[in-house]
Design a protein around this motif. Sequence first.
Motif: not given
Length: 190
Positions: A77-80, A82-91, A131-139, A176-181
């Motif tokens: 969840a959270g940052r972990d 995000l990094i897992a998603f991004a790294d899998a995509y890039r790999d 990250y507790a984002l609600e619509e429309p920010r989630q989209t 990825l750090d900037a996206l997390d922030l």
Amino acid sequence: MTRVGLTTERLVRAGAEMADEIGFECTTPSELARRFGVRTASLYAHVKNAHDLKVRIALLALEELADRVSEAMAGRAGRDALIAFADAYRDYAREHPGRFAATSFPLTPQEAAGSAGVRHAAMARALLRGYALEEPRQTHAVRLLGSVFSGFVGLEAAGGFSHSAPDSQESWTEILDALDLLLRTWSTGT
């Protein structure tokens, strides 16, 4: 002439491998037929035309990528996440450049609705729950993540970062750090 046991699945998998070798845009029924040592017309019992072949490769690639991202994100969840998603995509993009290109192939609304693209959006939204984002920010955030990941891996694959320092991995980590922030503070507006 020897029978080569053509099936739709076998042709699509061979087409995906070919896309990784020579590029998705160069993957055609005629090139695929040459690899199997058959006439192009023999393929049309399994795929309708070049467009159908490309759609099927795109659907396969979307499925493979969704499986990889899902496995990487499991239990995170959270940052972990995000990094897992991004790294899998890039790999995946690094290992399968032609298939990754295929994931951007335009699909009809019906093809898209039945594809693993739906899973990609669901996984991105699952990631964003941390990250507790609600619509429309989630989209907006789903679109941001897709744009950043696709843009970075596309530029990296084209050699866009190979002629300057720092190394692209360092940039990837910083991004990825900037996206997390950003995601952690986006919902609060701070």
